[in-house]
Design a protein around this motif. Structure first.
Motif, PDB file in Angstrom:
ATOM      1  N   LYS A  27       0.833  -1.202   0.000  1.00 49.13           N
ATOM      2  CA  LYS A  27       0.000   0.000   0.000  1.00 49.13           C
ATOM      3  C   LYS A  27       0.865   1.249   0.000  1.00 49.13           C
ATOM      4  O   LYS A  27       0.596   2.225  -0.710  1.00 49.13           O
ATOM      5  CB  LYS A  27      -0.921  -0.007   1.223  1.00 49.13           C
ATOM      6  CG  LYS A  27      -1.911   1.144   1.232  1.00 49.13           C
ATOM      7  CD  LYS A  27      -2.898   0.997   2.367  1.00 49.13           C
ATOM      8  CE  LYS A  27      -3.928   2.118   2.339  1.00 49.13           C
ATOM      9  NZ  LYS A  27      -4.925   2.006   3.418  1.00 49.13           N
ATOM     10  N   LEU A  28       1.928   1.266   0.767  1.00 49.38           N
ATOM     11  CA  LEU A  28       2.819   2.416   0.825  1.00 49.38           C
ATOM     12  C   LEU A  28       3.489   2.634  -0.518  1.00 49.38           C
ATOM     13  O   LEU A  28       3.638   3.757  -0.991  1.00 49.38           O
ATOM     14  CB  LEU A  28       3.861   2.200   1.915  1.00 49.38           C
ATOM     15  CG  LEU A  28       4.922   3.315   2.058  1.00 49.38           C
ATOM     16  CD1 LEU A  28       4.247   4.651   2.344  1.00 49.38           C
ATOM     17  CD2 LEU A  28       5.914   2.966   3.147  1.00 49.38           C
ATOM     18  N   LEU A  29       3.888   1.528  -1.170  1.00 48.60           N
ATOM     19  CA  LEU A  29       4.546   1.624  -2.472  1.00 48.60           C
ATOM     20  C   LEU A  29       3.609   2.228  -3.512  1.00 48.60           C
ATOM     21  O   LEU A  29       4.012   3.049  -4.345  1.00 48.60           O
ATOM     22  CB  LEU A  29       5.020   0.233  -2.917  1.00 48.60           C
ATOM     23  CG  LEU A  29       5.870   0.201  -4.191  1.00 48.60           C
ATOM     24  CD1 LEU A  29       7.102   1.082  -4.027  1.00 48.60           C
ATOM     25  CD2 LEU A  29       6.282  -1.234  -4.523  1.00 48.60           C
ATOM     26  N   LYS A  30       2.329   1.791  -3.457  1.00 48.37           N
ATOM     27  CA  LYS A  30       1.346   2.364  -4.388  1.00 48.37           C
ATOM     28  C   LYS A  30       1.217   3.866  -4.190  1.00 48.37           C
ATOM     29  O   LYS A  30       1.175   4.645  -5.140  1.00 48.37           O
ATOM     30  CB  LYS A  30      -0.014   1.690  -4.171  1.00 48.37           C
ATOM     31  CG  LYS A  30      -0.090   0.253  -4.622  1.00 48.37           C
ATOM     32  CD  LYS A  30      -1.487  -0.297  -4.363  1.00 48.37           C
ATOM     33  CE  LYS A  30      -1.583  -1.759  -4.757  1.00 48.37           C
ATOM     34  NZ  LYS A  30      -2.931  -2.303  -4.488  1.00 48.37           N
ATOM     35  N   LEU A  31       1.145   4.280  -2.926  1.00 48.45           N
ATOM     36  CA  LEU A  31       0.999   5.703  -2.632  1.00 48.45           C
ATOM     37  C   LEU A  31       2.228   6.490  -3.067  1.00 48.45           C
ATOM     38  O   LEU A  31       2.126   7.621  -3.547  1.00 48.45           O
ATOM     39  CB  LEU A  31       0.754   5.892  -1.137  1.00 48.45           C
ATOM     40  CG  LEU A  31      -0.598   5.361  -0.635  1.00 48.45           C
ATOM     41  CD1 LEU A  31      -0.673   5.456   0.884  1.00 48.45           C
ATOM     42  CD2 LEU A  31      -1.745   6.161  -1.274  1.00 48.45           C
ATOM     43  N   LEU A  32       3.409   5.875  -2.904  1.00 49.84           N
ATOM     44  CA  LEU A  32       4.630   6.542  -3.341  1.00 49.84           C
ATOM     45  C   LEU A  32       4.649   6.725  -4.855  1.00 49.84           C
ATOM     46  O   LEU A  32       5.040   7.779  -5.372  1.00 49.84           O
ATOM     47  CB  LEU A  32       5.859   5.750  -2.884  1.00 49.84           C
ATOM     48  CG  LEU A  32       6.154   5.788  -1.383  1.00 49.84           C
ATOM     49  CD1 LEU A  32       7.317   4.863  -1.044  1.00 49.84           C
ATOM     50  CD2 LEU A  32       6.459   7.212  -0.930  1.00 49.84           C
ATOM     51  N   TRP A  33       4.241   5.693  -5.578  1.00 47.65           N
ATOM     52  CA  TRP A  33       4.164   5.792  -7.043  1.00 47.65           C
ATOM     53  C   TRP A  33       3.155   6.857  -7.456  1.00 47.65           C
ATOM     54  O   TRP A  33       3.366   7.602  -8.418  1.00 47.65           O
ATOM     55  CB  TRP A  33       3.777   4.437  -7.643  1.00 47.65           C
ATOM     56  CG  TRP A  33       4.966   3.552  -7.889  1.00 47.65           C
ATOM     57  CD1 TRP A  33       5.334   2.455  -7.182  1.00 47.65           C
ATOM     58  CD2 TRP A  33       5.935   3.723  -8.917  1.00 47.65           C
ATOM     59  NE1 TRP A  33       6.484   1.910  -7.686  1.00 47.65           N
ATOM     60  CE2 TRP A  33       6.880   2.675  -8.774  1.00 47.65           C
ATOM     61  CE3 TRP A  33       6.112   4.631  -9.948  1.00 47.65           C
ATOM     62  CZ2 TRP A  33       7.976   2.517  -9.609  1.00 47.65           C
ATOM     63  CZ3 TRP A  33       7.210   4.481 -10.795  1.00 47.65           C
ATOM     64  CH2 TRP A  33       8.130   3.446 -10.619  1.00 47.65           C
ATOM     65  N   MET A  34       2.048   6.933  -6.724  1.00 48.76           N
ATOM     66  CA  MET A  34       1.047   7.957  -7.035  1.00 48.76           C
ATOM     67  C   MET A  34       1.638   9.353  -6.809  1.00 48.76           C
ATOM     68  O   MET A  34       1.414  10.272  -7.593  1.00 48.76           O
ATOM     69  CB  MET A  34      -0.197   7.775  -6.149  1.00 48.76           C
ATOM     70  CG  MET A  34      -1.286   8.836  -6.419  1.00 48.76           C
ATOM     71  SD  MET A  34      -2.706   8.609  -5.344  1.00 48.76           S
ATOM     72  CE  MET A  34      -3.405   7.121  -6.047  1.00 48.76           C
ATOM     73  N   ALA A  35       2.414   9.505  -5.732  1.00 50.03           N
ATOM     74  CA  ALA A  35       3.030  10.804  -5.444  1.00 50.03           C
ATOM     75  C   ALA A  35       3.993  11.201  -6.549  1.00 50.03           C
ATOM     76  O   ALA A  35       4.059  12.357  -6.969  1.00 50.03           O
ATOM     77  CB  ALA A  35       3.756  10.749  -4.103  1.00 50.03           C
TER      78      ALA A  35
END
Length: 329
Positions: A77-85
């Motif tokens: 989940k954190l990785l997804k959010l980082l990619w979104m950022a």
């Protein structure tokens, strides 16, 4: 927009959310007798279950991220959010890049049109549906209100649809004489050009219509080196004219009279004034000495450039002078 700030903010919010899910969740439930009772669970609150979802692995809902192979867990989940950022940072940077790296903005004021030579040539008054435009030192004016002057049959038709700055002063209306190049103008010619510039700038009917990309402005409306040089020359010419005019204001011009074919003319001054010759030095290296017949008081005799005529006495109030002085051209 800062990518680092975005990542830190997303990471912070994710950590806070994880702490929240690890707490014991308390909610209201309804017992079999219809009474509400408080139920406390020692298990982590599962949002997916509470909303009626299932435990199956869900696909990424972020466009373009479905094939990245994200798995389960907090790290996923954190990785997804980082990619979104990262994606948002890139998208936000595009407009900024366009503003800072885009084409150089025109120096012309907003709404001011910059004509090419070919475009201006279309406004000569031959087509009644279009205005008549002319340019002087790169500034374009609408002179449609003077068709008798600038129209196809007018005496100044040569100026329409082009920049013929030099012709305003030289009077050359044919061939190479029709040009915007005034680099060889002397002091008096520059003053003559300046008078025409001021004429159009202050005219009540002829209005500014834009700029011409030719000698004095580029295609973006930026002043060229030629315009900067001309502005400096005009400023110097104006200052010298003021100085010259100030000198002339100190003296009254001689009265003069010529009769028929006489080889001489008579000059005279009013009572108390004497006939003198005022010599003004050239104001440019290529200029000529300017000579004026003036009336001066005895107290002014010591003024620079003031002397007596050979044909007149030192204190003459009247005398006769040849129409053409010996050696004069």
């Amino acid at each position: 927009f800062s990518l680092l700030d975005t990542v830190m903010e997303v990471s912070s919010s994710t950590t806070a959310e994880n702490r929240c899910t690890q707490r014991r969740a308390t909610w209201s439930a309804v017992s079999s007798d219809g009474k509400k009772q408080s139920v406390v669970s020692n298990k982590s609150f599962n949002t997916n279950k509470s909303l009626g979802g299932n435990n199956k692995k869900s696909k990424s809902r972020i466009p373009g991220f479905g094939s990245l192979g994200f798995g389960k867990g907090k790290e996923s989940k954190l990785l997804k959010l980082l990619w979104m950022a990262v994606a948002l940072a890139l998208l936000a940077g595009i407009p900024f890049y366009a503003r800072t790296r885009g084409p150089k903005r025109s120096a012309a004021p907003d709404g001011v049109r910059v004509f090419s030579e070919a475009e201006l040539l279309q406004f000569k008054g031959k087509d009644g549906s279009r205005p008549i435009l002319l340019s002087i030192v790169g500034k374009v004016y609408d002179v449609s209100e003077g068709p008798q002057h600038y129209g196809p049959d007018g005496g100044y038709a040569v100026f329409a649809g082009r920049d013929a700055s030099a012709s305003f002063v030289t009077g050359e209306f044919k061939g190479d004489g029709i040009t915007s190049d005034v680099t060889d103008f002397d002091q008096s010619q520059l003053i003559g050009l300046d008078e025409w510039i001021q004429f159009y700038a202050a005219h009540e009917v002829y209005k500014p219509a834009g700029l011409l990309a030719e000698r004095y402005y580029d295609a973006e409306g930026n002043p060229t080196a030629a315009l900067n040089a001309l502005d400096a020359a005009l400023q110097e010419a104006r200052q010298k004219k003021v100085s010259r005019d100030d000198i002339l204001k100190r003296f009254k011009s001689c009265n003069s009279k010529v009769v028929g074919t006489d080889s001489f003319f008579t000059v005279w001054c009013d009572a108390g004034l004497f006939v003198r010759e005022l010599v003004l030095q050239p104001q440019t290296p290529a200029g000529e000495v300017e000579r004026r017949c003036v009336c001066a008081t005895a107290a002014q005799f010591a003024h620079d450039g003031l002397g007596s005529y050979p044909e007149c006495g030192e204190r003459s109030t009247t005398c006769q002078r040849p129409r053409q002085r010996p050696g004069a051209k």
